[in-house]
Design a protein around this motif. Structure first.
Motif, PDB file in Angstrom:
ATOM      1  N   THR A   1      -0.618  51.903  -2.600  1.00  0.00           N
ATOM      2  CA  THR A   1      -0.238  52.281  -3.956  1.00  0.00           C
ATOM      3  C   THR A   1       1.006  51.500  -4.376  1.00  0.00           C
ATOM      4  N   SER A   2       1.192  51.374  -5.661  1.00  0.00           N
ATOM      5  CA  SER A   2       2.319  50.599  -6.186  1.00  0.00           C
ATOM      6  C   SER A   2       3.636  51.353  -5.990  1.00  0.00           C
ATOM      7  N   ALA A   3       4.734  50.628  -6.190  1.00  0.00           N
ATOM      8  CA  ALA A   3       6.048  51.264  -6.140  1.00  0.00           C
ATOM      9  C   ALA A   3       6.117  52.411  -7.144  1.00  0.00           C
ATOM     10  N   LEU A   4       5.601  52.179  -8.349  1.00  0.00           N
ATOM     11  CA  LEU A   4       5.619  53.205  -9.389  1.00  0.00           C
ATOM     12  C   LEU A   4       4.868  54.453  -8.942  1.00  0.00           C
ATOM     13  N   GLU A   5       3.690  54.267  -8.377  1.00  0.00           N
ATOM     14  CA  GLU A   5       2.878  55.409  -7.944  1.00  0.00           C
ATOM     15  C   GLU A   5       3.544  56.148  -6.789  1.00  0.00           C
ATOM     16  N   ASN A   6       4.215  55.420  -5.912  1.00  0.00           N
ATOM     17  CA  ASN A   6       4.947  56.072  -4.828  1.00  0.00           C
ATOM     18  C   ASN A   6       6.054  56.970  -5.383  1.00  0.00           C
ATOM     19  N   VAL A   7       6.754  56.475  -6.384  1.00  0.00           N
ATOM     20  CA  VAL A   7       7.855  57.240  -6.959  1.00  0.00           C
ATOM     21  C   VAL A   7       7.338  58.448  -7.732  1.00  0.00           C
TER      22      VAL A   7
ATOM     23  N   LEU B   1       4.956  60.386  -6.916  1.00  0.00           N
ATOM     24  CA  LEU B   1       4.325  61.377  -6.043  1.00  0.00           C
ATOM     25  C   LEU B   1       4.968  62.772  -6.090  1.00  0.00           C
ATOM     26  N   PRO B   2       6.311  62.903  -5.969  1.00  0.00           N
ATOM     27  CA  PRO B   2       6.895  64.253  -6.026  1.00  0.00           C
ATOM     28  C   PRO B   2       6.619  64.961  -7.355  1.00  0.00           C
ATOM     29  N   LEU B   3       6.478  64.186  -8.437  1.00  0.00           N
ATOM     30  CA  LEU B   3       6.207  64.774  -9.743  1.00  0.00           C
ATOM     31  C   LEU B   3       4.762  65.247  -9.843  1.00  0.00           C
ATOM     32  N   LEU B   4       3.877  64.579  -9.112  1.00  0.00           N
ATOM     33  CA  LEU B   4       2.476  65.003  -9.047  1.00  0.00           C
ATOM     34  C   LEU B   4       2.391  66.393  -8.426  1.00  0.00           C
TER      35      LEU B   4
ATOM     36  N   GLY C   1       0.727  62.913 -16.637  1.00  0.00           N
ATOM     37  CA  GLY C   1       0.740  61.501 -16.270  1.00  0.00           C
ATOM     38  C   GLY C   1       1.794  60.715 -17.020  1.00  0.00           C
ATOM     39  N   ALA C   2       1.904  60.961 -18.321  1.00  0.00           N
ATOM     40  CA  ALA C   2       2.866  60.216 -19.138  1.00  0.00           C
ATOM     41  C   ALA C   2       4.302  60.537 -18.708  1.00  0.00           C
ATOM     42  N   ARG C   3       4.564  61.814 -18.452  1.00  0.00           N
ATOM     43  CA  ARG C   3       5.923  62.190 -18.036  1.00  0.00           C
ATOM     44  C   ARG C   3       6.232  61.643 -16.646  1.00  0.00           C
ATOM     45  N   ARG C   4       5.241  61.669 -15.749  1.00  0.00           N
ATOM     46  CA  ARG C   4       5.437  61.107 -14.412  1.00  0.00           C
ATOM     47  C   ARG C   4       5.838  59.646 -14.500  1.00  0.00           C
ATOM     48  N   ARG C   5       5.106  58.887 -15.300  1.00  0.00           N
ATOM     49  CA  ARG C   5       5.388  57.448 -15.418  1.00  0.00           C
ATOM     50  C   ARG C   5       6.766  57.199 -16.011  1.00  0.00           C
ATOM     51  N   ALA C   6       7.121  57.970 -17.034  1.00  0.00           N
ATOM     52  CA  ALA C   6       8.426  57.780 -17.686  1.00  0.00           C
ATOM     53  C   ALA C   6       9.569  58.081 -16.715  1.00  0.00           C
ATOM     54  N   LEU C   7       9.471  59.187 -15.989  1.00  0.00           N
ATOM     55  CA  LEU C   7      10.534  59.553 -15.052  1.00  0.00           C
ATOM     56  C   LEU C   7      10.592  58.585 -13.872  1.00  0.00           C
ATOM     57  N   ALA C   8       9.422  58.136 -13.404  1.00  0.00           N
ATOM     58  CA  ALA C   8       9.386  57.201 -12.280  1.00  0.00           C
ATOM     59  C   ALA C   8       9.983  55.851 -12.669  1.00  0.00           C
ATOM     60  N   MET C   9       9.686  55.381 -13.873  1.00  0.00           N
ATOM     61  CA  MET C   9      10.272  54.118 -14.322  1.00  0.00           C
ATOM     62  C   MET C   9      11.784  54.255 -14.471  1.00  0.00           C
ATOM     63  N   ALA C  10      12.255  55.405 -14.943  1.00  0.00           N
ATOM     64  CA  ALA C  10      13.697  55.625 -15.066  1.00  0.00           C
ATOM     65  C   ALA C  10      14.359  55.603 -13.685  1.00  0.00           C
ATOM     66  N   ALA C  11      13.699  56.197 -12.687  1.00  0.00           N
ATOM     67  CA  ALA C  11      14.247  56.194 -11.321  1.00  0.00           C
ATOM     68  C   ALA C  11      14.255  54.782 -10.747  1.00  0.00           C
ATOM     69  N   LEU C  12      13.194  54.026 -10.999  1.00  0.00           N
ATOM     70  CA  LEU C  12      13.154  52.635 -10.529  1.00  0.00           C
ATOM     71  C   LEU C  12      14.228  51.798 -11.213  1.00  0.00           C
ATOM     72  N   ASP C  13      14.510  52.105 -12.467  1.00  0.00           N
ATOM     73  CA  ASP C  13      15.572  51.402 -13.185  1.00  0.00           C
ATOM     74  C   ASP C  13      16.929  51.663 -12.520  1.00  0.00           C
ATOM     75  N   LYS C  14      17.156  52.897 -12.072  1.00  0.00           N
ATOM     76  CA  LYS C  14      18.415  53.236 -11.420  1.00  0.00           C
ATOM     77  C   LYS C  14      18.628  52.453 -10.133  1.00  0.00           C
ATOM     78  N   VAL C  15      17.543  52.096  -9.451  1.00  0.00           N
ATOM     79  CA  VAL C  15      17.667  51.349  -8.190  1.00  0.00           C
ATOM     80  C   VAL C  15      17.390  49.852  -8.394  1.00  0.00           C
ATOM     81  N   GLY C  16      17.266  49.426  -9.663  1.00  0.00           N
ATOM     82  CA  GLY C  16      17.123  48.007  -9.970  1.00  0.00           C
ATOM     83  C   GLY C  16      15.780  47.398  -9.648  1.00  0.00           C
TER      84      GLY C  16
END
Length: 230
Positions: A102-108, A110-113, A119-134
């Motif tokens: 699975t992609s980095a996004l899908e891994n992130v 997972l806890p929201l699943l 789905g839309a909220r999961r993706r938005a929060l996961a992208m925000a978390a990935l942004d925090k870690v660059g």
């Protein structure tokens, strides 16, 4: 004075019974203030990992008192402990523990699943978390397309995507070289200082422990001493 976020009082843990019983913890007393960055150190078998498992609600003490945000955790049942874990705790491990296909996004995500987010909220929060870690640019890459340091950043994003009160990190730099280790420690320090996440980190490495404000040293199932580093 404010009550500590976490308080362990007289915590014991015994594995097995009778002559084969092993007392991993012999009466651990420990307070952790909200917003602290704590490094937990000690030799193998000193009790630090057993303590972390209890703090993470992955195990229960044999006796003693564990209070988290005013709640008597040792009195909770399995489902209540699982709920506490999902709502307040994030975990980072030495081995990354990412899903390979699975992609980095899908891994992130997972806890929201597990929380039942859309789905839309999961993706938005996961992208925000990935942004925090660059790692926004690497969101759609699989773990085998990422370096070790990048994989650990994905693991940290997965741990913080639920906005936990506490991040429990077990040897988070154990599989990384010196340069990547410093990058991860800088990230944990930033999350602690900027986001206010309380960090509890097990490490064998003094260089990594130097980034913490408090060092708790375990020996033979007890807290041997506590050092405040500033």
């Amino acid at each position: 004075m404010a009550e500590p976020l976490i308080r362990l009082s007289g915590i014991t843990k015994t594995f097995g019974e009778g002559p084969a019983a092993f007392r991993a913890l012999r009466g651990v007393d420990l307070d952790v203030a909200e917003g602290d960055f704590v490094a937990i150190m000690g030799a193998s078998g000193s009790g630090k990992s057993t303590t972390m498992n209890i703090l993470g609600c992955l195990d229960t003490p044999t006796s003693g008192r564990f209070v988290f945000k005013g709640v008597e955790v040792q009195a909770l049942d399995r489902d209540q402990r699982a709920l506490l874990r999902r709502r307040y705790l994030g975990f980072v491990f030495q081995g990354f523990n990412l899903l390979a296909r699975t992609s980095a996004l899908e891994n992130v995500e997972l806890p929201l699943l597990y929380r039942g987010e859309s789905g839309a909220r999961r993706r938005a929060l996961a992208m925000a978390a990935l942004d925090k870690v660059g790692l926004v640019a690497w969101a759609h890459h699989a773990p085998n397309e990422l370096s070790g340091g990048q994989q650990q950043r994905v693991a940290i994003a997965r741990a913080i995507v639920t906005s936990p009160a506490v991040l429990l990190a077990d040897e988070p730099t154990g599989n990384l070289d010196s340069e990547r280790s410093l990058e991860i420690m800088a990230l944990l320090t930033e999350l602690n200082r900027e986001a206010g996440i309380t960090v509890l980190m097990v490490t064998h490495e003094p260089d990594m422990a130097a980034h913490a404000r408090t060092v708790v040293r375990f020996r033979d199932g007890l807290v041997e001493r506590i050092e405040v580093q500033g």
